[in-house]
Design a protein around this motif. Structure first.
Motif, PDB file in Angstrom:
ATOM      1  N   ILE A  53      30.437  33.026  33.417  1.00 29.58           N
ATOM      2  CA  ILE A  53      31.597  33.325  34.252  1.00 29.58           C
ATOM      3  C   ILE A  53      32.694  33.854  33.344  1.00 29.58           C
ATOM      4  O   ILE A  53      32.663  33.640  32.128  1.00 29.58           O
ATOM      5  N   LYS A  54      33.627  34.549  33.952  1.00 25.32           N
ATOM      6  CA  LYS A  54      34.761  35.058  33.186  1.00 25.32           C
ATOM      7  C   LYS A  54      35.974  35.110  34.105  1.00 25.32           C
ATOM      8  O   LYS A  54      35.889  34.868  35.312  1.00 25.32           O
ATOM      9  N   PHE A  55      37.129  35.430  33.513  1.00 31.44           N
ATOM     10  CA  PHE A  55      38.352  35.500  34.293  1.00 31.44           C
ATOM     11  C   PHE A  55      38.372  36.761  35.139  1.00 31.44           C
ATOM     12  O   PHE A  55      38.029  37.850  34.659  1.00 31.44           O
ATOM     13  N   GLY A  56      38.760  36.593  36.405  1.00 29.56           N
ATOM     14  CA  GLY A  56      38.919  37.726  37.300  1.00 29.56           C
ATOM     15  C   GLY A  56      40.390  38.044  37.501  1.00 29.56           C
ATOM     16  O   GLY A  56      41.239  37.670  36.688  1.00 29.56           O
ATOM     17  N   ARG A  57      40.682  38.707  38.591  1.00 28.73           N
ATOM     18  CA  ARG A  57      42.072  39.059  38.894  1.00 28.73           C
ATOM     19  C   ARG A  57      42.885  37.816  39.234  1.00 28.73           C
ATOM     20  O   ARG A  57      42.354  36.827  39.735  1.00 28.73           O
ATOM     21  N   ARG A  58      44.166  37.912  38.979  1.00 23.01           N
ATOM     22  CA  ARG A  58      45.072  36.859  39.447  1.00 23.01           C
ATOM     23  C   ARG A  58      45.386  37.105  40.924  1.00 23.01           C
ATOM     24  O   ARG A  58      45.537  38.246  41.350  1.00 23.01           O
ATOM     25  N   ARG A  59      45.451  36.024  41.658  1.00 20.61           N
ATOM     26  CA  ARG A  59      45.784  36.140  43.082  1.00 20.61           C
ATOM     27  C   ARG A  59      47.255  36.475  43.251  1.00 20.61           C
ATOM     28  O   ARG A  59      48.099  35.963  42.519  1.00 20.61           O
ATOM     29  N   MET A  60      47.540  37.335  44.189  1.00 18.91           N
ATOM     30  CA  MET A  60      48.927  37.686  44.486  1.00 18.91           C
ATOM     31  C   MET A  60      49.533  36.636  45.394  1.00 18.91           C
ATOM     32  O   MET A  60      50.000  36.906  46.506  1.00 18.91           O
ATOM     33  N   THR A  61      49.529  35.400  44.941  1.00 14.76           N
ATOM     34  CA  THR A  61      50.099  34.271  45.670  1.00 14.76           C
ATOM     35  C   THR A  61      51.019  33.530  44.708  1.00 14.76           C
ATOM     36  O   THR A  61      50.983  33.785  43.493  1.00 14.76           O
ATOM     37  N   TYR A  80      37.888  33.311  39.049  1.00 14.82           N
ATOM     38  CA  TYR A  80      36.673  33.382  38.241  1.00 14.82           C
ATOM     39  C   TYR A  80      35.624  34.213  38.961  1.00 14.82           C
ATOM     40  O   TYR A  80      35.516  34.177  40.190  1.00 14.82           O
ATOM     41  N   VAL A  81      34.844  34.946  38.177  1.00 15.03           N
ATOM     42  CA  VAL A  81      33.731  35.723  38.699  1.00 15.03           C
ATOM     43  C   VAL A  81      32.554  35.544  37.743  1.00 15.03           C
ATOM     44  O   VAL A  81      32.731  35.147  36.588  1.00 15.03           O
ATOM     45  N   VAL A  82      31.346  35.833  38.226  1.00 11.24           N
ATOM     46  CA  VAL A  82      30.185  35.763  37.347  1.00 11.24           C
ATOM     47  C   VAL A  82      30.110  37.030  36.500  1.00 11.24           C
ATOM     48  O   VAL A  82      30.706  38.050  36.840  1.00 11.24           O
ATOM     49  N   THR A  83      29.378  36.963  35.411  1.00  8.56           N
ATOM     50  CA  THR A  83      29.265  38.085  34.484  1.00  8.56           C
ATOM     51  C   THR A  83      27.936  38.820  34.651  1.00  8.56           C
ATOM     52  O   THR A  83      27.031  38.355  35.342  1.00  8.56           O
ATOM     53  N   GLN A  84      27.826  39.938  33.962  1.00  8.22           N
ATOM     54  CA  GLN A  84      26.573  40.673  33.954  1.00  8.22           C
ATOM     55  C   GLN A  84      25.473  39.843  33.295  1.00  8.22           C
ATOM     56  O   GLN A  84      24.302  39.915  33.685  1.00  8.22           O
ATOM     57  N   ALA A  88      29.558  31.926  41.927  1.00  6.60           N
ATOM     58  CA  ALA A  88      28.632  33.002  42.266  1.00  6.60           C
ATOM     59  C   ALA A  88      28.718  33.382  43.736  1.00  6.60           C
ATOM     60  O   ALA A  88      28.690  34.567  44.082  1.00  6.60           O
ATOM     61  N   TYR A  89      28.814  32.386  44.620  1.00  6.18           N
ATOM     62  CA  TYR A  89      28.800  32.659  46.058  1.00  6.18           C
ATOM     63  C   TYR A  89      30.170  33.007  46.630  1.00  6.18           C
ATOM     64  O   TYR A  89      30.258  33.649  47.665  1.00  6.18           O
ATOM     65  N   HIS A  90      31.241  32.565  46.001  1.00  7.12           N
ATOM     66  CA  HIS A  90      32.568  32.728  46.591  1.00  7.12           C
ATOM     67  C   HIS A  90      33.505  33.574  45.743  1.00  7.12           C
ATOM     68  O   HIS A  90      34.688  33.649  46.043  1.00  7.12           O
ATOM     69  N   GLN A  91      33.002  34.186  44.689  1.00  9.62           N
ATOM     70  CA  GLN A  91      33.871  34.953  43.796  1.00  9.62           C
ATOM     71  C   GLN A  91      34.576  36.089  44.528  1.00  9.62           C
ATOM     72  O   GLN A  91      34.009  36.617  45.496  1.00  9.62           O
ATOM     73  N   ASP A 115      40.858  43.801  34.599  1.00  7.15           N
ATOM     74  CA  ASP A 115      41.668  42.754  33.971  1.00  7.15           C
ATOM     75  C   ASP A 115      40.927  41.444  33.893  1.00  7.15           C
ATOM     76  O   ASP A 115      41.521  40.402  33.661  1.00  7.15           O
ATOM     77  N   ALA A 116      39.610  41.461  34.075  1.00  8.24           N
ATOM     78  CA  ALA A 116      38.858  40.216  34.185  1.00  8.24           C
ATOM     79  C   ALA A 116      38.868  39.413  32.917  1.00  8.24           C
ATOM     80  O   ALA A 116      38.759  38.211  32.951  1.00  8.24           O
TER      81      ALA A 116
END
Length: 229
Positions: free
Chosen positions: A142-150, A157-161, A110-113, A213-214
């Protein structure tokens, strides 16, 4: 003198009228917690009764009603009409207590997404099990977020509605800061190194929270799902 066949023994008690037998069958089925077999009806009804005919009449009487006389295996019982079964469905709220690991993981997301599993583990100082992540995904918090370009393109991961709705938040910006958490007594049991760290960054309302793409699941060989010892 020849023997004559014995005349059938006449019952000492006359069977009740068929309408009364129908009422008796109705009462037996209604009062029984389990389906009632024909042999049980025969044993309970007065001598000379015809439970099969009484049951037939009872079934016709309940045709088209909210409850029906239904055959269950070799027995009979009152059952809700099939087309009204949806009325019997009832939603129940299942109370589920999150483990401390799940609570900490949820707070970090939640704090670092958007945050990767490796970053969650770095912040917590311990590994994150697959079960913990799966539980939060199953709760739709929580759900899947974007993939890092690394290298390796780790999923984030990000929080959901649903998470925001559950906690009465309009956006992740409304999350309380460390000062508010301490005042509420929610950080008293936290390790000192986590309490004294830098103020967590609240997520903004950019597309990083709910990316198009989450919902894309990571590949099977993604290290995000490898259990740690």
């Amino acid at each position: 003198m020849t023997d004559t066949p014995d005349a059938p023994e006449e019952s000492l008690f006359r069977a009740p009228p068929l309408a009364e037998q129908e009422r008796m069958v109705e009462a037996l089925l209604f009062a029984s917690a389990e389906p009632v077999s024909m042999s049980e009806l025969e044993a309970r009804l007065p001598h000379g009764s015809d439970p099969a005919e009484a049951l037939h009449l009872l079934r016709k009487r309940y045709e088209g009603r909210g409850v029906q006389v239904s055959k269950v295996g070799e027995a009979w019982a009152f059952r809700t009409a099939a087309d009204l079964g949806f009325l019997m469905a009832r939603e129940q709220v299942e109370q589920r207590k999150l483990s401390r690991a799940a609570v900490e993981t949820l707070a970090i997301v939640a704090y670092h997404q958007p945050v990767t599993r490796a970053e969650i583990e770095e912040i917590r100082g311990v590994g994150v099990s697959r079960g913990t992540v799966d539980q939060l995904i199953e709760l739709n918090w929580i759900k899947f977020g974007r993939r890092r370009m690394t290298p390796g393109r780790p999923v984030t991961y990000v929080v959901t509605q649903d998470f925001l709705d559950h906690f009465g938040l309009e956006s992740a910006r409304d999350l309380p800061g460390l000062k508010e958490l301490r005042e509420a007594g929610l950080l008293e049991s936290r390790p000192p190194e986590m309490e004294d760290g830098p103020e967590p960054q609240r997520a903004d309302d950019t597309g990083d929270m709910f990316d198009d793409d989450a919902d894309a699941a990571p590949e099977d060989d993604d290290p995000i799902f490898e259990d740690d010892a």
